[in-house]
Design an enzyme around this catalytic site. Structure first.
Site, mmCIF file in Angstrom:
data_model
loop_
_atom_site.group_PDB
_atom_site.id
_atom_site.type_symbol
_atom_site.label_atom_id
_atom_site.label_comp_id
_atom_site.label_asym_id
_atom_site.label_seq_id
_atom_site.Cartn_x
_atom_site.Cartn_y
_atom_site.Cartn_z
ATOM 1 C CB ILE A 181 45.700 41.478 33.021
ATOM 2 C CG1 ILE A 181 44.865 42.755 33.088
ATOM 3 C CG2 ILE A 181 47.141 41.814 32.687
ATOM 4 C CD1 ILE A 181 45.331 43.744 34.128
ATOM 5 C CG HIS B 145 38.286 50.885 42.926
ATOM 6 N ND1 HIS B 145 38.918 50.952 44.137
ATOM 7 C CD2 HIS B 145 38.719 49.738 42.351
ATOM 8 C CE1 HIS B 145 39.702 49.909 44.285
ATOM 9 N NE2 HIS B 145 39.604 49.150 43.211
ATOM 10 C CE1 TYR C 246 39.629 40.975 45.839
ATOM 11 C CE2 TYR C 246 39.073 40.490 43.553
ATOM 12 C CZ TYR C 246 39.788 41.226 44.489
ATOM 13 O OH TYR C 246 40.648 42.218 44.066
ATOM 14 C CG ASP D 169 39.044 43.279 50.733
ATOM 15 O OD1 ASP D 169 38.745 44.236 51.475
ATOM 16 O OD2 ASP D 169 39.363 43.400 49.544
ATOM 17 C CG LEU E 183 52.204 46.122 37.908
ATOM 18 C CD1 LEU E 183 50.682 46.086 37.889
ATOM 19 C CD2 LEU E 183 52.696 47.549 37.704
ATOM 20 C CD GLU F 113 39.000 54.277 44.823
ATOM 21 O OE1 GLU F 113 38.398 53.464 45.540
ATOM 22 O OE2 GLU F 113 39.989 53.976 44.112
#
Length: 447
Positions: free
Chosen positions: A93, A133, A154, A164, A316, A381
């Protein structure tokens, strides 16, 4: 359980028995990367990698190279990579026009003797309205579960990391169940195609097949027939959900409703679904102590420093902060009394992507679910619910929470959070325009 759940799912969940020594919690992204590479290299039966994306960068290359090396060394090894179809065919993006990761997958397959198929799963015809996801890597009889995708941040390949949770569960029945869903519920679908081969079909041409896949997924579930409904020992239940009022979303609400003493919630993007907000309100009313950990807006992976050119995506983190401030103001009495504790996570210029719930001293939910309207209605999910009625995992559970809280600051008053006049001029201008045309509510539904 409150009477409003007349068809409660929790007592009916089938689960696989666990032993405490079969559960390992890793302490960070770098350890997660090392563990993943070691497990791939040592695999003898199967490797099923499921993530939103496998990125073309140094860490992504390291993972893909490791998969090819394992397959070359043991041709009988069953190796499958599954990512989101649409995400794999676009660039980052804000980075301009790029070919996407699919071109990299194709070049890798073309130049290697070994074959590592990379399948793209289209959950919707447009990424805006739903993506794959799912989380969880199955390597032999081990399930490595994290909300992380696969790229430099990540996996903490260089200086920066995206925080995470990282769990290893050694359980053959769970691994079989998760593999079965990927193999028969996803890869076998006519809508799913290999991204590592040239001449990909267009998404438009797959529209009917995508609709059929989504319809099937709404009624799909992990195969737990070899499990049990007994609740007398440590166990794990795999959960799946897509679309409105799906089983995973219902279980999340039931877990909050079951809390009697303490509830901890982690989510990177504060934009709670109405159903979750209602259950939190009820929990506060019955005296439950609640901790909610979110990322500081500067720890949001969409954050762009004011010194850089403005892009719409940069708004955002501020939208999420506005939502958090409203929530804190609405519950200011509970915040003041210490019953409700809102924590902001920040560690330098690293980012926060951590999700999950801890309910009393019994349940722990591992999930990639962002606890937002998008996760509850649009994305595909999953989650693993660990039930620990005898408290066998209390020590590692406490350690994980202590590590999470290490880089947090409690919001003492809602006024501590910034408002529109405090924001960079370009961000404030955009948010005013959004508010004026009344599309803010729509944005919250799809973010």
């Amino acid at each position: 359980m409150p009477s409003l759940f007349k068809r409660s799912l929790l007592p009916k969940l089938r689960s696989f028995p666990l032993t405490a020594d079969a559960v390992t919690i890793l302490s960070g992204a770098a350890e997660f990367r090392r563990c993943l590479l070691e497990k791939i290299a040592a695999a003898t039966q199967r490797i099923y990698i499921v993530a939103l994306y496998l990125q073309q960068d140094e860490a992504g290359q390291e993972i893909l190279d490791a998969l090819h090396a394992a397959k070359l060394a043991r041709p009988e090894l069953d190796v499958v990579v599954v990512v989101d179809w649409l995400r794999a065919q676009r660039g980052l993006i804000g980075a301009g026009k790029q070919p996407g990761n699919s071109a990299w997958y194709q070049e890798t397959t073309r130049t290697h003797e070994s074959v590592v198929p990379v399948y793209g799963v289209p959950v919707q015809t447009r990424e805006l309205f739903g993506v794959l996801h799912l989380k969880g890597f199955v390597i032999d009889d081990c399930v490595i579960y994290s909300g992380a995708s696969l790229n430099n941040v990540y996996l903490h390949k260089f200086d920066k990391y995206r925080y995470d949770r990282y769990h290893l569960l050694q359980n053959s029945a769970l691994a079989d169940s998760m593999q079965h869903l990927v193999q028969h519920g996803l890869v076998a679908s006519k809508a799913v195609h290999r991204l590592d081969l040239p001449n990909l079909p267009t998404t438009r041409s797959l529209r009917n097949d995508i609709g059929d896949l989504r319809s099937r997924l709404k009624h799909a579930a992990y195969d737990t027939t070899t499990g049990s409904t007994a609740k007398d020992g440590l166990s794990v239940s795999p959960l799946l959900g897509v679309g409105k009022n799906n089983p995973l979303s219902r279980v999340i609400c039931e877990l909050i409703a079951s809390a009697q003493h303490q509830l901890t919630i982690c989510t990177p993007y504060f934009n709670l679904p109405l159903a979750v907000t209602r259950e939190i309100n009820r929990a506060l009313a019955r005296g439950v102590k609640i901790d909610i950990v979110v990322g500081d807006k500067t720890a949001n992976d969409f954050y762009i420093p004011p010194s850089e050119p403005f892009k719409v995506i940069a708004a955002l983190p501020y939208l999420y902060e506005i939502s958090l401030r409203r929530f804190a103001k609405r519950h200011h009495r509970s915040v003041d009394s210490g019953q409700l504790n809102l924590h902001l996570w920040k560690d330098g210029d690293n980012t926060y992507h951590l999700k999950g719930m801890w309910i009393d001293q019994r349940y722990t939910l591992l999930t990639g679910n962002n606890l937002n309207p998008r996760a509850f209605r649009l994305d595909l999910e999953n989650a693993l619910l660990i039930d620990d009625p005898k408290g066998e995992l209390l020590a590692p559970r406490r350690s994980e929470l202590a590590e999470i809280f290490q880089h947090t600051t409690r919001i003492e008053r809602y006024q501590d959070l910034q408002t529109l006049p405090d924001y960079p001029a370009a961000v404030a201008k955009f948010l005013k325009r959004v508010s004026r045309v009344r599309i803010e509510r729509l944005l919250y539904r799809i973010l």
